[in-house]
Design an enzyme around this catalytic site. Structure first.
Site, PDB file in Angstrom:
ATOM      1  N   ASP A 257       0.853  -1.188   0.000  1.00  0.00           N
ATOM      2  CA  ASP A 257       0.000   0.000   0.000  1.00  0.00           C
ATOM      3  C   ASP A 257       0.894   1.245   0.000  1.00  0.00           C
ATOM      4  O   ASP A 257       2.110   1.147   0.160  1.00  0.00           O
ATOM      5  CB  ASP A 257      -0.948   0.017   1.200  1.00  0.00           C
ATOM      6  CG  ASP A 257      -0.213  -0.275   2.506  1.00  0.00           C
ATOM      7  OD1 ASP A 257       0.949   0.169   2.658  1.00  0.00           O
ATOM      8  OD2 ASP A 257      -0.793  -0.933   3.376  1.00  0.00           O
TER       9      ASP A 257
ATOM     10  N   ASP B 267       1.493   4.881   1.797  1.00  0.00           N
ATOM     11  CA  ASP B 267       1.174   5.776   2.902  1.00  0.00           C
ATOM     12  C   ASP B 267       1.737   7.157   2.596  1.00  0.00           C
ATOM     13  O   ASP B 267       2.810   7.283   1.996  1.00  0.00           O
ATOM     14  CB  ASP B 267       1.791   5.250   4.206  1.00  0.00           C
ATOM     15  CG  ASP B 267       1.294   3.850   4.546  1.00  0.00           C
ATOM     16  OD1 ASP B 267       0.067   3.667   4.573  1.00  0.00           O
ATOM     17  OD2 ASP B 267       2.130   2.949   4.741  1.00  0.00           O
TER      18      ASP B 267
ATOM     19  N   ASP C  71       9.521   4.040  13.078  1.00  0.00           N
ATOM     20  CA  ASP C  71      10.162   2.933  13.783  1.00  0.00           C
ATOM     21  C   ASP C  71      11.569   2.621  13.267  1.00  0.00           C
ATOM     22  O   ASP C  71      12.554   2.791  13.979  1.00  0.00           O
ATOM     23  CB  ASP C  71       9.258   1.688  13.806  1.00  0.00           C
ATOM     24  CG  ASP C  71       8.639   1.337  12.455  1.00  0.00           C
ATOM     25  OD1 ASP C  71       9.000   1.969  11.441  1.00  0.00           O
ATOM     26  OD2 ASP C  71       7.797   0.416  12.407  1.00  0.00           O
TER      27      ASP C  71
HETATM   28  P1  ATP Z   1       3.733  -2.772   5.132  1.00  0.00           P
HETATM   29  O1  ATP Z   1       2.564  -1.863   4.886  1.00  0.00           O
HETATM   30  O2  ATP Z   1       4.406  -3.245   3.913  1.00  0.00           O
HETATM   31  O3  ATP Z   1       3.443  -3.863   6.087  1.00  0.00           O
HETATM   32  P2  ATP Z   1       4.830  -0.394   6.277  1.00  0.00           P
HETATM   33  O4  ATP Z   1       6.240  -0.031   6.646  1.00  0.00           O
HETATM   34  O5  ATP Z   1       4.161   0.463   5.263  1.00  0.00           O
HETATM   35  O6  ATP Z   1       4.866  -1.906   5.872  1.00  0.00           O
HETATM   36  P3  ATP Z   1       2.661   0.309   7.983  1.00  0.00           P
HETATM   37  O7  ATP Z   1       2.155  -0.415   9.167  1.00  0.00           O
HETATM   38  O8  ATP Z   1       1.813   0.476   6.793  1.00  0.00           O
HETATM   39  O9  ATP Z   1       4.034  -0.406   7.614  1.00  0.00           O
HETATM   40  O10 ATP Z   1       3.130   1.740   8.518  1.00  0.00           O
HETATM   41  C1  ATP Z   1       3.538   2.779   7.647  1.00  0.00           C
HETATM   42  C2  ATP Z   1       4.705   3.539   8.244  1.00  0.00           C
HETATM   43  O11 ATP Z   1       4.316   4.129   9.489  1.00  0.00           O
HETATM   44  C3  ATP Z   1       5.903   2.678   8.592  1.00  0.00           C
HETATM   45  O12 ATP Z   1       6.753   2.503   7.515  1.00  0.00           O
HETATM   46  C4  ATP Z   1       6.569   3.488   9.696  1.00  0.00           C
HETATM   47  O13 ATP Z   1       7.320   4.543   9.161  1.00  0.00           O
HETATM   48  C5  ATP Z   1       5.384   4.076  10.421  1.00  0.00           C
HETATM   49  N1  ATP Z   1       4.958   3.219  11.546  1.00  0.00           N
HETATM   50  C6  ATP Z   1       4.018   2.249  11.518  1.00  0.00           C
HETATM   51  N2  ATP Z   1       3.863   1.666  12.720  1.00  0.00           N
HETATM   52  C7  ATP Z   1       4.725   2.271  13.540  1.00  0.00           C
HETATM   53  C8  ATP Z   1       5.059   2.134  14.914  1.00  0.00           C
HETATM   54  N3  ATP Z   1       4.451   1.221  15.668  1.00  0.00           N
HETATM   55  N4  ATP Z   1       5.996   2.953  15.430  1.00  0.00           N
HETATM   56  C9  ATP Z   1       6.609   3.883  14.658  1.00  0.00           C
HETATM   57  N5  ATP Z   1       6.362   4.062  13.368  1.00  0.00           N
HETATM   58  C10 ATP Z   1       5.434   3.273  12.798  1.00  0.00           C
HETATM   59 MG    MG Z   2       2.144   0.379   4.647  1.00  0.00          MG
END
Ligand code: ATP
Ligand code: MG
Length: 440
Positions: free
Chosen positions: A52, A54, A139
């Protein structure tokens, strides 16, 4: 901070979903800063297709809402805007600031809110800030990369590009503090390590074992969502193994942990490995996976052990003890992982049908075929056949034949079972036993 120009990073507009582009352009046009961030940028840099996209912006949720008709504000712990394009959802988050001395940008009359519990865990996190602060609040270094549609640069705040190249999952800031703020980051470290085939950097890995029990404070609903991302996303088996090494799986499934052995040889452990490998295979083949089936499989032997305990101490019939154990185990498990009711209902159905498979006499076998969960229950029986020996395997073979047989052949199969009348008469007698006891 490092800025990578268009020709240095290889991300191009055509890799980005049209809807995400629309949101970026509209925010820019209205005078806000807006970036693609997180998994979208990371996965594009790795040449993977992002799950996705963001977006992070300096517009507040209210300002975002004013710009998009198809916008919903969600979340308490983090307030976010969801821009809906049919089934596609673009998540837009306002830059987060620091909690102690953040640049607080809130609509008039509203207070910036951030609060922690006694463990240092962030309960709410709605202090807005600058992009620099936002990057520090993310994170892992590989998740703090910002792609701008204005000048096509990637801005790297935490040396994430180098970590991507070295395949390292590295927390931004002091690992222990960051895990205490949000213990789910421990799960995310493992998830990304497996998903991206990377290593958890040593300082990031070091505190996990000791802090693993902090997961107990995370709301069960959030852990349900996380557990699906961990176990139902294509690499469940590997993820389970790593979670277990870090004592994290044990926090999510304490009931299963009771059955863990040194050499991973218990029936429960064999079943966990089997169901996760089977789930991974299905996902690899593009088939749908039902989380209820996975939960039913993982909890099956612990439930049976519980049922035996109940039967032997209470004098209840096997069937009654089995149903009580089923409820017990599910009630316990949902305290850690809030498996929604529609799924626990299916788990209970699959389990209950296992009992019924051995009662094939008269019309029963035909009625079984009509049960809405017959297919799942049959697959479950077949799977048990691989663990529980000859009897169950033969029963599964019988049912395999029966479901694909014509009507005449089905009748014949049931008749061949023989002894139906005799057994059918015996059942009510068995049921009377506990009643007689309680009456005396
Ligand atoms: P994917 O969607 O492929 O699982 P993602 O890195 O995009 O991985 P998401 O959960 O969609 O993960 O979160 C988007 C972004 O928000 C992350 O890349 C990170 O920068 C931030 N983020 C998400 N969860 C946390 C958290 N618990 N603590 C700090 N930052 C976070
Ligand atoms: Mg994501």
């Amino acid at each position: 901070m490092q800025v990578y120009q268009r020709e240095e990073h290889g991300i191009s507009r055509k890799d980005i979903s049209e809807n995400a582009l629309k949101v970026l352009y509209r925010l820019n046009k209205a005078g806000f800063d807006a970036y693609l961030v997180g998994g979208g940028v990371r996965d594009l840099l790795l040449d993977k297709e992002p799950k996705d996209f963001d977006i992070a912006t300096n517009a507040t949720p209210e300002e975002i809402k004013a710009l998009f008709r198809n916008c919903r504000l969600i979340g308490r712990r983090f307030r976010l805007a969801h821009i809906l394009f049919g089934r596609d959802v673009i998540e837009v988050a306002t830059f987060r600031g620091h909690h102690d001395a953040g640049t607080v940008k809130m609509p008039a009359g509203k207070q910036a809110i951030a609060s922690r519990n006694h463990e240092g865990m962030l309960l709410r996190d709605n202090v807005y800030g600058t992009i620099d602060e936002d990057a520090e609040r993310r994170d892992f270094s590989i998740n703090a990369l910002y792609y701008s549609i204005k000048d096509f640069t990637v801005t790297d705040y935490a040396n994430g590009v180098v970590d991507l190249q070295n395949r390292l999952i590295r927390l931004i800031g002091d690992p222990e503090t960051r895990y205490r703020e949000d213990p789910v980051r421990m799960l995310r470290a493992v998830r990304f390590a497996v998903k991206l085939d990377m290593q958890i950097e040593a300082n990031t890995a070091a505190p996990i074992l000791e802090l693993s029990t902090l997961l107990k404070d995370i709301p069960a609903a959030r852990l349900f969502e996380e557990s699906l991302k961990l176990l139902q996303a294509g690499k469940g088996l590997e993820t389970y193994k790593m979670l277990r090494e870090y004592n994290l799986f044990q926090q999510l499934f304490p009931i299963l942990a009771e059955h863990f052995t040194e050499d991973h040889s218990s029936q429960t452990e064999q079943m966990i490995e089997h169901i996760l490998a089977a789930t991974d295979d299905r996902i690899a083949e593009g088939k749908r996976v039902n989380p209820a089936f996975m939960f039913a499989a993982m909890l099956w032997y612990p439930m049976n052990v519980r049922a035996e305990e109940i039967a032997s101490t209470s004098g209840l019939s096997d069937y009654d003890a089995f149903m009580i154990a089923a409820n017990d185990i599910l009630d316990d498990q949902v305290k850690n992982i809030a498996i929604p009711r529609r799924l626990t209902t299916t788990v209970r159905d699959i389990w209950q049908q296992q009992h019924r498979f051995s009662r094939r006499f008269g019309k029963r076998a035909f009625a079984m075929l009509e049960h809405p969960k017959f297919r799942a229950a049959y697959d479950f029986l077949e799977m048990r056949g691989q663990f529980e020996g000859q009897d169950v395997a033969e029963l599964a073979t019988w049912w395999h034949k029966f479901q694909f047989a014509g009507r005449d052949e089905r009748n014949k199969m049931v008749q061949e079972l023989g002894g139906g009348h005799q057994r059918r008469r015996r059942r009510p007698q068995r049921r009377k036993k506990p009643q007689a006891k309680s009456a005396s």
